[in-house]
Design a protein around this motif. Structure first.
Motif, PDB file in Angstrom:
ATOM      1  N   ASN A 130       0.800  -1.223   0.000  1.00  0.00           N
ATOM      2  CA  ASN A 130       0.000   0.000   0.000  1.00  0.00           C
ATOM      3  C   ASN A 130       0.832   1.272   0.000  1.00  0.00           C
ATOM      4  OD1 ASN A 130      -2.999  -0.405   0.084  1.00  0.00           O
ATOM      5  ND2 ASN A 130      -2.403  -1.877   1.658  1.00  0.00           N
ATOM      6  N   GLU A 131       1.986   1.255   0.633  1.00  0.00           N
ATOM      7  CA  GLU A 131       2.828   2.447   0.618  1.00  0.00           C
ATOM      8  C   GLU A 131       3.251   2.771  -0.811  1.00  0.00           C
ATOM      9  OE1 GLU A 131       6.332   5.074   0.916  1.00  0.00           O
ATOM     10  OE2 GLU A 131       6.151   3.115  -0.056  1.00  0.00           O
ATOM     11  N   ARG A 132       3.591   1.734  -1.555  1.00  0.00           N
ATOM     12  CA  ARG A 132       3.961   1.937  -2.952  1.00  0.00           C
ATOM     13  C   ARG A 132       2.780   2.463  -3.751  1.00  0.00           C
ATOM     14  NH1 ARG A 132       6.928  -2.700  -6.503  1.00  0.00           N
ATOM     15  NH2 ARG A 132       8.343  -2.502  -4.710  1.00  0.00           N
ATOM     16  N   GLY A 133       1.579   1.960  -3.470  1.00  0.00           N
ATOM     17  CA  GLY A 133       0.391   2.437  -4.171  1.00  0.00           C
ATOM     18  C   GLY A 133       0.100   3.895  -3.887  1.00  0.00           C
ATOM     19  N   GLY A 134       0.254   4.303  -2.614  1.00  0.00           N
ATOM     20  CA  GLY A 134       0.061   5.705  -2.269  1.00  0.00           C
ATOM     21  C   GLY A 134       1.057   6.605  -2.966  1.00  0.00           C
ATOM     22  N   ALA A 182       0.071   6.909  -6.786  1.00  0.00           N
ATOM     23  CA  ALA A 182      -1.047   7.814  -7.070  1.00  0.00           C
ATOM     24  C   ALA A 182      -0.582   9.265  -7.061  1.00  0.00           C
ATOM     25  CB  ALA A 182      -2.158   7.604  -6.038  1.00  0.00           C
ATOM     26  N   THR A 183       0.169   9.646  -6.033  1.00  0.00           N
ATOM     27  CA  THR A 183       0.617  11.034  -5.913  1.00  0.00           C
ATOM     28  C   THR A 183       1.684  11.369  -6.944  1.00  0.00           C
ATOM     29  OG1 THR A 183       0.057  11.018  -3.565  1.00  0.00           O
ATOM     30  CG2 THR A 183       1.582  12.729  -4.315  1.00  0.00           C
ATOM     31  N   GLU A 184       2.534  10.424  -7.245  1.00  0.00           N
ATOM     32  CA  GLU A 184       3.548  10.629  -8.277  1.00  0.00           C
ATOM     33  C   GLU A 184       2.889  10.976  -9.616  1.00  0.00           C
ATOM     34  OE1 GLU A 184       7.171  10.938 -10.162  1.00  0.00           O
ATOM     35  OE2 GLU A 184       6.883  10.597  -8.004  1.00  0.00           O
ATOM     36  N   HIS A 185       1.775  10.316  -9.923  1.00  0.00           N
ATOM     37  CA  HIS A 185       1.065  10.625 -11.169  1.00  0.00           C
ATOM     38  C   HIS A 185       0.554  12.068 -11.164  1.00  0.00           C
ATOM     39  CE1 HIS A 185      -1.695  10.550 -14.496  1.00  0.00           C
ATOM     40  NE2 HIS A 185      -2.710  10.816 -13.687  1.00  0.00           N
ATOM     41  N   ILE A 186      -0.042  12.486 -10.058  1.00  0.00           N
ATOM     42  CA  ILE A 186      -0.566  13.854  -9.969  1.00  0.00           C
ATOM     43  C   ILE A 186       0.567  14.873 -10.054  1.00  0.00           C
ATOM     44  CG2 ILE A 186      -1.721  15.499  -8.430  1.00  0.00           C
ATOM     45  CD1 ILE A 186      -3.624  13.534  -9.800  1.00  0.00           C
ATOM     46  N   LEU A 187       1.673  14.590  -9.398  1.00  0.00           N
ATOM     47  CA  LEU A 187       2.830  15.483  -9.462  1.00  0.00           C
ATOM     48  C   LEU A 187       3.393  15.564 -10.883  1.00  0.00           C
ATOM     49  CD1 LEU A 187       4.536  14.321  -6.168  1.00  0.00           C
ATOM     50  CD2 LEU A 187       3.783  16.672  -6.618  1.00  0.00           C
ATOM     51  N   SER A 188       3.359  14.451 -11.601  1.00  0.00           N
ATOM     52  CA  SER A 188       3.898  14.440 -12.962  1.00  0.00           C
ATOM     53  C   SER A 188       3.099  15.337 -13.897  1.00  0.00           C
ATOM     54  CB  SER A 188       3.914  13.009 -13.508  1.00  0.00           C
ATOM     55  OG  SER A 188       2.604  12.563 -13.830  1.00  0.00           O
ATOM     56  N   LEU A 189       1.875  15.660 -13.502  1.00  0.00           N
ATOM     57  CA  LEU A 189       1.036  16.547 -14.312  1.00  0.00           C
ATOM     58  C   LEU A 189       1.257  18.015 -13.970  1.00  0.00           C
ATOM     59  CD1 LEU A 189      -2.287  14.475 -14.192  1.00  0.00           C
ATOM     60  CD2 LEU A 189      -0.641  14.593 -16.068  1.00  0.00           C
ATOM     61  N   GLY A 190       2.183  18.286 -13.056  1.00  0.00           N
ATOM     62  CA  GLY A 190       2.530  19.663 -12.720  1.00  0.00           C
ATOM     63  C   GLY A 190       1.805  20.234 -11.516  1.00  0.00           C
ATOM     64  N   HIS A 191       1.016  19.429 -10.823  1.00  0.00           N
ATOM     65  CA  HIS A 191       0.285  19.929  -9.652  1.00  0.00           C
ATOM     66  C   HIS A 191       1.215  20.021  -8.446  1.00  0.00           C
ATOM     67  CE1 HIS A 191      -3.683  19.621 -11.577  1.00  0.00           C
ATOM     68  NE2 HIS A 191      -3.209  18.528 -12.148  1.00  0.00           N
ATOM     69  N   GLY A 224       3.028   6.817   1.609  1.00  0.00           N
ATOM     70  CA  GLY A 224       3.436   6.833   0.216  1.00  0.00           C
ATOM     71  C   GLY A 224       3.195   8.186  -0.428  1.00  0.00           C
ATOM     72  N   HIS A 225       2.050   8.799  -0.111  1.00  0.00           N
ATOM     73  CA  HIS A 225       1.730  10.144  -0.592  1.00  0.00           C
ATOM     74  C   HIS A 225       2.777  11.148  -0.131  1.00  0.00           C
ATOM     75  CE1 HIS A 225      -0.615  13.817  -1.285  1.00  0.00           C
ATOM     76  NE2 HIS A 225      -0.491  14.110  -0.002  1.00  0.00           N
ATOM     77  N   ALA A 280       6.168  10.730  -1.922  1.00  0.00           N
ATOM     78  CA  ALA A 280       6.178  11.288  -3.281  1.00  0.00           C
ATOM     79  C   ALA A 280       6.320  12.809  -3.243  1.00  0.00           C
ATOM     80  CB  ALA A 280       4.906  10.881  -4.016  1.00  0.00           C
ATOM     81  N   LEU A 281       5.601  13.451  -2.335  1.00  0.00           N
ATOM     82  CA  LEU A 281       5.712  14.905  -2.208  1.00  0.00           C
ATOM     83  C   LEU A 281       7.144  15.314  -1.875  1.00  0.00           C
ATOM     84  CD1 LEU A 281       2.494  15.818  -0.159  1.00  0.00           C
ATOM     85  CD2 LEU A 281       2.834  16.065  -2.621  1.00  0.00           C
ATOM     86  N   ALA A 282       7.739  14.620  -0.904  1.00  0.00           N
ATOM     87  CA  ALA A 282       9.095  14.966  -0.473  1.00  0.00           C
ATOM     88  C   ALA A 282      10.098  14.806  -1.609  1.00  0.00           C
ATOM     89  CB  ALA A 282       9.498  14.102   0.716  1.00  0.00           C
ATOM     90  N   GLU A 283       9.914  13.779  -2.422  1.00  0.00           N
ATOM     91  CA  GLU A 283      10.838  13.548  -3.533  1.00  0.00           C
ATOM     92  C   GLU A 283      10.770  14.668  -4.576  1.00  0.00           C
ATOM     93  OE1 GLU A 283      10.797   8.647  -3.294  1.00  0.00           O
ATOM     94  OE2 GLU A 283       9.714   9.683  -4.893  1.00  0.00           O
TER      95      GLU A 283
END
Length: 333
Positions: A160-164, A167-176, A197-198, A201-204
């Motif tokens: 689940n951590e990877r799944g979280g 999901a956020t990595e995809h949103i970040l990849s769109l520039g959000h 996981g969320h 992704a934000l921290a990265e």
């Protein structure tokens, strides 16, 4: 009323052979097995399952404890468990724990008291220590949708951590960058893992996690509704919402549409679980898979392999989520 003796006479075999057939003993040849089954059918003989259980110390029943019985999530899991076990002439007894420690323990005691040969447990409130102690008892257990390091060989689980993160990595990849988050109840391990996981992704991406636009939901549609109404009331800017499951995402999107907001033009969304119904609405929901049905099947196969000694089945205990992109998210303009 026909007896086991009548079956043995008609089939021309010993009483012991009839007993072996009724207990699915693999040492009986297919030809002999068929003779016995034909004799049972001809005589209308029905084995006394209670007597069989006492004689063989095997009830051919498996206890299944789930968190709840309603909703689109647990039905597929229970269906796969029942189908897999029924194909092996085993039956299931189902109880619900309702994510409450006392009720989960009571249901475990109930299933053990029914003489189940094994327990498949989808539990959220009992402690790891309780489960470790339970695993050392006389009734074998396998956990579904939960990972406990000390008994990892009895766990069927999703990363689940990877799944979280996915999901956020995809949103970040769109520039959000301004991203709200609707989590599940934080007493649940999968909700905590998805949030971690969320945050990773934000921290990265050097994006700060904003607690003000994080809302703890309940994994249901009404929780998504309450979350979105709260987030919109804050008057804080955000262009995307990551939801810890599809049901809350559906409720949150409905609030946006009722208020005249466009999805994904005004706010992008992504969910988690990949349940069926969000694929039939507009917009179709971007999501991360949670193959709970397949995890249910694997838990059943674990029981067949480990408890009933079926060496023909193969068990995969660790599942990795997949990303499904549809049309509920878009690049930030």
């Amino acid at each position: 009323m026909a007896t086991i003796y009548d079956v043995s006479v008609l089939a021309g075999v010993s009483l012991a052979t009839v007993s072996r057939v009724m207990n699915n003993n693999p040492k009986v040849s297919d030809k002999t097995r068929q003779k016995v089954l034909d004799a049972m059918q001809s005589l209308g003989y029905k084995p006394n399952t209670i007597a069989q259980s006492l004689a063989s110390n095997c009830s051919n029943s498996v206890g299944v404890l789930v968190s709840q019985l309603d909703g689109p999530f647990y039905g597929p899991m229970m269906t796969q468990i029942e189908t897999s076990l029924r194909a092996a002439n085993k039956h299931v007894i189902i109880a619900a724990g309702h994510s409450d420690e006392a009720q989960e323990k009571d249901s475990v005691d109930f299933l053990k008291g029914r003489g189940c040969d094994a327990l498949i447990l989808d539990v959220e409130a009992v402690s790891d220590d309780y489960l470790i102690k339970l695993s050392k008892g006389d009734t074998p257990i396998v956990l579904i949708n939960r990972y406990v390091e000390a008994i990892k060989d009895r766990c069927v689980f999703l990363k689940n951590e990877r799944g979280g993160h996915m999901a956020t990595e995809h949103i970040l990849s769109l520039g959000h960058k301004d991203i709200a988050y609707i989590s599940g109840p934080m007493f649940k391990l999968d909700a905590r893992d998805r949030l971690r996981g969320h945050q990773r992704a934000l921290a990265e991406h050097n994006v700060l996690f904003e607690p003000d636009i994080w809302y703890e939901g309940n994994y249901k549609e009404d929780g998504g509704v309450a979350a979105m109404e709260h987030l919109l009331s804050l008057n804080k800017p955000f262009t995307a919402v990551v939801c810890a499951n599809d049901q809350m995402a559906s409720g949150a999107i409905s609030v946006c549409l009722d208020r005249g907001l466009k999805v994904p033009e005004d706010i992008s969304f992504i969910g988690y679980d990949n349940i069926p119904f969000p694929t039939y609405i507009t917009p179709k929901l971007d999501t991360v898979s949670n193959p709970i049905d397949e995890m249910g099947r694997m838990a059943a196969l674990w029981v067949l392999q480990q408890v009933y000694k079926d060496d023909k089945v193969s068990v995969n205990s660790c599942f990795v989520p997949e990303l499904f992109i549809r049309n509920s998210s878009m690049k930030k303009t």
